[in-house]
Design a protein around this motif. Structure first.
Motif, PDB file in Angstrom:
ATOM      1  N   GLY A 241       0.798  -1.216   0.000  1.00 24.32           N
ATOM      2  CA  GLY A 241       0.000   0.000   0.000  1.00 24.32           C
ATOM      3  C   GLY A 241       0.835   1.273   0.000  1.00 24.32           C
ATOM      4  N   LYS A 242       2.140   1.136   0.151  1.00 23.41           N
ATOM      5  CA  LYS A 242       3.039   2.294   0.167  1.00 23.41           C
ATOM      6  C   LYS A 242       3.984   2.225  -1.022  1.00 23.41           C
ATOM      7  N   VAL A 243       4.386   3.391  -1.512  1.00 23.43           N
ATOM      8  CA  VAL A 243       5.504   3.446  -2.453  1.00 23.43           C
ATOM      9  C   VAL A 243       6.752   3.245  -1.611  1.00 23.43           C
ATOM     10  N   LEU A 244       7.603   2.337  -2.038  1.00 20.74           N
ATOM     11  CA  LEU A 244       8.764   1.936  -1.245  1.00 20.74           C
ATOM     12  C   LEU A 244      10.041   2.130  -2.047  1.00 20.74           C
ATOM     13  N   ALA A 245      11.002   2.825  -1.466  1.00 21.37           N
ATOM     14  CA  ALA A 245      12.343   2.931  -2.048  1.00 21.37           C
ATOM     15  C   ALA A 245      13.245   2.009  -1.245  1.00 21.37           C
ATOM     16  N   VAL A 246      13.903   1.067  -1.928  1.00 18.63           N
ATOM     17  CA  VAL A 246      14.843   0.151  -1.286  1.00 18.63           C
ATOM     18  C   VAL A 246      16.210   0.441  -1.891  1.00 18.63           C
ATOM     19  N   SER A 247      17.086   1.000  -1.074  1.00 20.49           N
ATOM     20  CA  SER A 247      18.402   1.408  -1.546  1.00 20.49           C
ATOM     21  C   SER A 247      19.476   0.527  -0.923  1.00 20.49           C
ATOM     22  N   PHE A 248      20.318  -0.056  -1.759  1.00 16.92           N
ATOM     23  CA  PHE A 248      21.393  -0.934  -1.307  1.00 16.92           C
ATOM     24  C   PHE A 248      22.695  -0.146  -1.288  1.00 16.92           C
ATOM     25  N   TRP A 249      23.448  -0.272  -0.203  1.00 21.50           N
ATOM     26  CA  TRP A 249      24.643   0.536  -0.005  1.00 21.50           C
ATOM     27  C   TRP A 249      25.649  -0.180   0.879  1.00 21.50           C
ATOM     28  N   ALA A 250      26.843   0.398   0.990  1.00 19.17           N
ATOM     29  CA  ALA A 250      27.883  -0.101   1.889  1.00 19.17           C
ATOM     30  C   ALA A 250      28.706   1.087   2.378  1.00 19.17           C
ATOM     31  N   THR A 251      29.314   0.937   3.529  1.00 16.89           N
ATOM     32  CA  THR A 251      30.088   2.042   4.099  1.00 16.89           C
ATOM     33  C   THR A 251      31.348   2.348   3.297  1.00 16.89           C
ATOM     34  N   TRP A 252      31.889   1.379   2.581  1.00 20.56           N
ATOM     35  CA  TRP A 252      33.130   1.577   1.814  1.00 20.56           C
ATOM     36  C   TRP A 252      32.877   2.227   0.456  1.00 20.56           C
ATOM     37  N   CYS A 253      31.634   2.459   0.112  1.00 25.86           N
ATOM     38  CA  CYS A 253      31.233   2.944  -1.216  1.00 25.86           C
ATOM     39  C   CYS A 253      31.037   4.464  -1.192  1.00 25.86           C
ATOM     40  N   PRO A 254      31.948   5.250  -1.802  1.00 18.13           N
ATOM     41  CA  PRO A 254      31.810   6.715  -1.770  1.00 18.13           C
ATOM     42  C   PRO A 254      30.477   7.239  -2.318  1.00 18.13           C
ATOM     43  N   PRO A 255      29.963   6.738  -3.463  1.00 20.90           N
ATOM     44  CA  PRO A 255      28.657   7.246  -3.914  1.00 20.90           C
ATOM     45  C   PRO A 255      27.533   6.930  -2.921  1.00 20.90           C
ATOM     46  N   CYS A 256      27.629   5.778  -2.265  1.00 17.14           N
ATOM     47  CA  CYS A 256      26.626   5.411  -1.258  1.00 17.14           C
ATOM     48  C   CYS A 256      26.670   6.398  -0.097  1.00 17.14           C
ATOM     49  N   ARG A 257      27.863   6.696   0.345  1.00 20.92           N
ATOM     50  CA  ARG A 257      28.041   7.617   1.467  1.00 20.92           C
ATOM     51  C   ARG A 257      27.478   8.996   1.127  1.00 20.92           C
ATOM     52  N   ARG A 258      27.661   9.421  -0.128  1.00 23.33           N
ATOM     53  CA  ARG A 258      27.152  10.726  -0.556  1.00 23.33           C
ATOM     54  C   ARG A 258      25.630  10.781  -0.538  1.00 23.33           C
ATOM     55  N   GLU A 259      24.977   9.698  -0.961  1.00 18.53           N
ATOM     56  CA  GLU A 259      23.521   9.770  -1.110  1.00 18.53           C
ATOM     57  C   GLU A 259      22.732   9.441   0.153  1.00 18.53           C
ATOM     58  N   MET A 260      23.355   8.892   1.161  1.00 17.85           N
ATOM     59  CA  MET A 260      22.614   8.512   2.375  1.00 17.85           C
ATOM     60  C   MET A 260      21.902   9.690   3.053  1.00 17.85           C
ATOM     61  N   PRO A 261      22.544  10.845   3.240  1.00 18.75           N
ATOM     62  CA  PRO A 261      21.799  11.959   3.852  1.00 18.75           C
ATOM     63  C   PRO A 261      20.599  12.389   3.004  1.00 18.75           C
ATOM     64  N   ALA A 262      20.736  12.355   1.680  1.00 17.64           N
ATOM     65  CA  ALA A 262      19.609  12.722   0.806  1.00 17.64           C
ATOM     66  C   ALA A 262      18.471  11.712   0.941  1.00 17.64           C
ATOM     67  N   LEU A 263      18.789  10.436   1.107  1.00 15.14           N
ATOM     68  CA  LEU A 263      17.743   9.431   1.331  1.00 15.14           C
ATOM     69  C   LEU A 263      17.021   9.690   2.647  1.00 15.14           C
ATOM     70  N   ALA A 264      17.765  10.084   3.672  1.00 15.70           N
ATOM     71  CA  ALA A 264      17.138  10.396   4.962  1.00 15.70           C
ATOM     72  C   ALA A 264      16.211  11.602   4.818  1.00 15.70           C
ATOM     73  N   ARG A 265      16.669  12.628   4.103  1.00 12.11           N
ATOM     74  CA  ARG A 265      15.811  13.804   3.897  1.00 12.11           C
ATOM     75  C   ARG A 265      14.587  13.437   3.065  1.00 12.11           C
ATOM     76  N   LEU A 266      14.760  12.551   2.066  1.00  6.10           N
ATOM     77  CA  LEU A 266      13.630  12.080   1.273  1.00  6.10           C
ATOM     78  C   LEU A 266      12.605  11.383   2.165  1.00  6.10           C
ATOM     79  N   ALA A 267      13.076  10.521   3.037  1.00  4.75           N
ATOM     80  CA  ALA A 267      12.167   9.803   3.938  1.00  4.75           C
ATOM     81  C   ALA A 267      11.363  10.787   4.782  1.00  4.75           C
ATOM     82  N   ARG A 268      12.011  11.815   5.285  1.00  4.92           N
ATOM     83  CA  ARG A 268      11.301  12.810   6.094  1.00  4.92           C
ATOM     84  C   ARG A 268      10.328  13.616   5.237  1.00  4.92           C
ATOM     85  N   GLU A 269      10.742  13.957   4.017  1.00  5.84           N
ATOM     86  CA  GLU A 269       9.903  14.767   3.122  1.00  5.84           C
ATOM     87  C   GLU A 269       8.641  13.999   2.697  1.00  5.84           C
TER      88      GLU A 269
END
Length: 179
Positions: A63-91
């Protein structure tokens, strides 16, 4: 698929193949946001715990639109996008949307140490310490994010980092819930 190393995850043939789909290519223009329909069917399975030990399954989000994002701590692009995903979740809020950040292969202490460095408020972080998700979700690189509709069907995918909290992205994802 267990025992994957960083090299295994990054060294697959080509990264996830994406192609446009008439069903999702209508307004808004998802391709301009770097989102497209996966070129293959995915049976989205998920049975993982978050950092508090709560178990999460795909069915929990029907019943919800769901974003499932796969990441790792050693991955620079993952590290960059994590704060934006958190802001998206709040928005987006929790009524009609959910954002799950699935860590692939890191120990819990490494995940927590990384999260202490960033704004992760509102983000649900799941742990795939056994590295089972790459085989189930066809991951050949990180980060990869899938968007599922309210019926738990994968409708869009993105390989690489995105600015998830950009106004155009937020508007486009909200539009998915109106369909």
């Amino acid at each position: 698929m267990t025992g994957l190393t960083r090299r295994d995850i990054l060294g697959g043939a080509a990264a996830l193949a994406l192609m446009p789909s008439a069903a999702v290519a209508s307004s808004p223009d998802f391709r301009s946001l770097g989102l497209a329909r996966p070129a293959f069917e995915i049976d989205p399975k998920l049975d993982l715990t978050d950092l508090d030990g709560t178990r999460h399954r795909i069915g929990d989000y029907r019943g919800k639109v769901l974003a499932v994002s796969f990441w790792a701590t050693w991955c620079p692009p993952c590290r960059r996008e994590m704060p934006a995903l958190a802001r998206l979740a709040r928005e987006l809020g929790r009524d009609d949307f959910a954002v799950l950040a699935v860590n692939v292969g890191d120990r819990e202490d490494r995940i927590r140490a990384f999260l202490d460095e960033i704004d992760d408020d509102g983000l649900t972080v799941l742990m795939d310490t056994g590295k089972t998700m790459p085989g189930i979700w066809y991951l050949r690189g990180l980060p990869v994010t899938y968007i599922l509709n309210g019926s738990a069907e994968v409708i869009l995918a993105a390989v690489g980092d995105r600015v998830w909290d950009a106004p155009e992205m937020v508007t486009a994802l909200k539009e998915l819930n109106r369909r």
